[in-house]
Design a protein around this motif. Sequence first.
Motif, PDB file in Angstrom:
ATOM      1  N   TYR A 176      -2.857 115.341  80.220  1.00 24.95           N
ATOM      2  CA  TYR A 176      -1.748 116.138  79.680  1.00 24.95           C
ATOM      3  C   TYR A 176      -2.038 116.513  78.233  1.00 24.95           C
ATOM      4  O   TYR A 176      -2.867 115.895  77.553  1.00 24.95           O
ATOM      5  CB  TYR A 176      -0.425 115.372  79.774  1.00 24.95           C
ATOM      6  CG  TYR A 176      -0.302 114.209  78.827  1.00 24.95           C
ATOM      7  CD1 TYR A 176       0.147 114.390  77.518  1.00 24.95           C
ATOM      8  CD2 TYR A 176      -0.643 112.920  79.228  1.00 24.95           C
ATOM      9  CE1 TYR A 176       0.255 113.328  76.639  1.00 24.95           C
ATOM     10  CE2 TYR A 176      -0.536 111.853  78.361  1.00 24.95           C
ATOM     11  CZ  TYR A 176      -0.090 112.061  77.069  1.00 24.95           C
ATOM     12  OH  TYR A 176       0.009 111.012  76.200  1.00 24.95           O
ATOM     13  N   LEU A 177      -1.331 117.539  77.761  1.00 22.27           N
ATOM     14  CA  LEU A 177      -1.362 117.957  76.365  1.00 22.27           C
ATOM     15  C   LEU A 177       0.073 118.107  75.880  1.00 22.27           C
ATOM     16  O   LEU A 177       0.922 118.614  76.618  1.00 22.27           O
ATOM     17  CB  LEU A 177      -2.083 119.302  76.199  1.00 22.27           C
ATOM     18  CG  LEU A 177      -3.527 119.418  76.692  1.00 22.27           C
ATOM     19  CD1 LEU A 177      -3.981 120.873  76.615  1.00 22.27           C
ATOM     20  CD2 LEU A 177      -4.438 118.542  75.857  1.00 22.27           C
ATOM     21  N   ASP A 178       0.350 117.684  74.662  1.00 23.04           N
ATOM     22  CA  ASP A 178       1.648 117.947  74.042  1.00 23.04           C
ATOM     23  C   ASP A 178       1.496 119.160  73.133  1.00 23.04           C
ATOM     24  O   ASP A 178       0.685 119.150  72.195  1.00 23.04           O
ATOM     25  CB  ASP A 178       2.122 116.727  73.243  1.00 23.04           C
ATOM     26  CG  ASP A 178       2.589 115.606  74.145  1.00 23.04           C
ATOM     27  OD1 ASP A 178       3.220 115.908  75.181  1.00 23.04           O
ATOM     28  OD2 ASP A 178       2.343 114.429  73.828  1.00 23.04           O
ATOM     29  N   LEU A 179       2.263 120.212  73.431  1.00 20.44           N
ATOM     30  CA  LEU A 179       2.078 121.503  72.782  1.00 20.44           C
ATOM     31  C   LEU A 179       3.164 121.785  71.743  1.00 20.44           C
ATOM     32  O   LEU A 179       4.298 121.317  71.870  1.00 20.44           O
ATOM     33  CB  LEU A 179       2.092 122.619  73.830  1.00 20.44           C
ATOM     34  CG  LEU A 179       1.095 122.477  74.995  1.00 20.44           C
ATOM     35  CD1 LEU A 179       1.207 123.683  75.913  1.00 20.44           C
ATOM     36  CD2 LEU A 179      -0.328 122.307  74.490  1.00 20.44           C
ATOM     37  N   ALA A 180       2.790 122.566  70.738  1.00 25.06           N
ATOM     38  CA  ALA A 180       3.769 123.080  69.778  1.00 25.06           C
ATOM     39  C   ALA A 180       4.507 124.259  70.404  1.00 25.06           C
ATOM     40  O   ALA A 180       4.086 124.805  71.430  1.00 25.06           O
ATOM     41  CB  ALA A 180       3.057 123.512  68.494  1.00 25.06           C
ATOM     42  N   GLY A 181       5.600 124.674  69.769  1.00 24.69           N
ATOM     43  CA  GLY A 181       6.431 125.746  70.319  1.00 24.69           C
ATOM     44  C   GLY A 181       5.660 127.031  70.570  1.00 24.69           C
ATOM     45  O   GLY A 181       5.772 127.647  71.639  1.00 24.69           O
ATOM     46  N   LYS A 182       4.838 127.462  69.594  1.00 26.93           N
ATOM     47  CA  LYS A 182       4.087 128.707  69.746  1.00 26.93           C
ATOM     48  C   LYS A 182       3.031 128.593  70.840  1.00 26.93           C
ATOM     49  O   LYS A 182       2.729 129.574  71.530  1.00 26.93           O
ATOM     50  CB  LYS A 182       3.445 129.099  68.419  1.00 26.93           C
ATOM     51  CG  LYS A 182       4.441 129.596  67.382  1.00 26.93           C
ATOM     52  CD  LYS A 182       3.747 130.110  66.126  1.00 26.93           C
ATOM     53  CE  LYS A 182       4.767 130.675  65.139  1.00 26.93           C
ATOM     54  NZ  LYS A 182       4.109 131.177  63.901  1.00 26.93           N
ATOM     55  N   GLN A 183       2.467 127.394  71.006  1.00 29.14           N
ATOM     56  CA  GLN A 183       1.496 127.185  72.088  1.00 29.14           C
ATOM     57  C   GLN A 183       2.169 127.320  73.450  1.00 29.14           C
ATOM     58  O   GLN A 183       1.616 127.928  74.368  1.00 29.14           O
ATOM     59  CB  GLN A 183       0.852 125.809  71.936  1.00 29.14           C
ATOM     60  CG  GLN A 183      -0.071 125.686  70.745  1.00 29.14           C
ATOM     61  CD  GLN A 183      -0.624 124.278  70.581  1.00 29.14           C
ATOM     62  OE1 GLN A 183       0.118 123.295  70.713  1.00 29.14           O
ATOM     63  NE2 GLN A 183      -1.911 124.180  70.315  1.00 29.14           N
ATOM     64  N   CYS A 184       3.370 126.774  73.572  1.00 33.65           N
ATOM     65  CA  CYS A 184       4.115 126.920  74.829  1.00 33.65           C
ATOM     66  C   CYS A 184       4.422 128.387  75.115  1.00 33.65           C
ATOM     67  O   CYS A 184       4.302 128.835  76.259  1.00 33.65           O
ATOM     68  CB  CYS A 184       5.422 126.127  74.769  1.00 33.65           C
ATOM     69  SG  CYS A 184       5.202 124.354  74.878  1.00 33.65           S
ATOM     70  N   GLU A 185       4.807 129.114  74.077  1.00 34.51           N
ATOM     71  CA  GLU A 185       5.090 130.543  74.251  1.00 34.51           C
ATOM     72  C   GLU A 185       3.859 131.285  74.749  1.00 34.51           C
ATOM     73  O   GLU A 185       3.958 132.163  75.620  1.00 34.51           O
ATOM     74  CB  GLU A 185       5.566 131.139  72.923  1.00 34.51           C
ATOM     75  CG  GLU A 185       6.954 130.666  72.499  1.00 34.51           C
ATOM     76  CD  GLU A 185       7.315 131.136  71.090  1.00 34.51           C
ATOM     77  OE1 GLU A 185       6.556 131.963  70.535  1.00 34.51           O
ATOM     78  OE2 GLU A 185       8.333 130.666  70.548  1.00 34.51           O
ATOM     79  N   ALA A 186       2.684 130.929  74.228  1.00 34.02           N
ATOM     80  CA  ALA A 186       1.442 131.583  74.658  1.00 34.02           C
ATOM     81  C   ALA A 186       1.160 131.281  76.125  1.00 34.02           C
ATOM     82  O   ALA A 186       0.764 132.176  76.894  1.00 34.02           O
ATOM     83  CB  ALA A 186       0.280 131.124  73.783  1.00 34.02           C
TER      84      ALA A 186
END
Length: 282
Positions: free
Chosen positions: A110-120
């Motif tokens: 798994y990876l924990d993503l930042a908000g902008k990464q999730c948007e991408a």
Amino acid sequence: MNTPKFQLGYSTLPEGKEIVVKDAVYSNETQLERNLPHRHSFYVICLIRSGSGIHVIDFEEFEVRPNRLFIINPGQVHFWKIHSDTNISMVQFSESVPDLNSFLWIKRKYLDLAGKQCEAILELSSKLKLESDEKDSFSRNNIRSYLAILCRTIARMSGNINNSVLNQKEDKLYKFSVLVDKYYIQQKSVRFYAGKLNISANYLNMLSGEILGKNAGDIITQRTLLEAKRLLYHTNLDINQVAFELGFDDPSYFTRFFRKHEKCTPSTFREMIYKKYQYPNE
């Protein structure tokens, strides 16, 4: 002790589909609480958009929480125990899709993503969904292009960016892992896999040690042990049947092999794992 009442099989993509993109909102607690352990013949990328719970992948428990992206490889056994109102975006795609080695060698589950990464990720998933709904002559190539971008974006987020020399080595190790998955029941010798790769056994051990931190023989052994654990927990097979399924002609040798590496007998492991993971449908 309650024993699972099914044999472990594979779920597959719909016929003729290389990729499936979907969003799932689970509003009823029992929808995934009753999800049986299963495995896929394809890759799954799951982005948790909201919600909570537990995701169990090959006997490891991971917290379900927003902005966590799970990567499930073909053959991995998993199940979910999640709470109501959990929203998951999923991309499922076939092993037959080419040129995705950068994704295949993401070693974390798994990876924990930042908000902008999730948007991408969500933007690329949306484009994939739109293309998968198209039926024209361009759609297949467009789907593969977007999927390649998605996978390489995830690889970049994971820090899995390497120089060309290391990529060549990792490609050789990826091919080794594919061969192990195919032949581990019949073949336990490093020399066999090295021959298939047209390299020496010593060089294969060196590559495996350099990139994976363990020798090639350990990789073969761990693959055998993982399947043994899966069969012990997820099926009704007795110990002798598990041994035969894994290519051991002598069940007593299988028991010695298992105890040497796991520090307990197969029967003891089965009892311990039943206690640790209460079956999700019970």
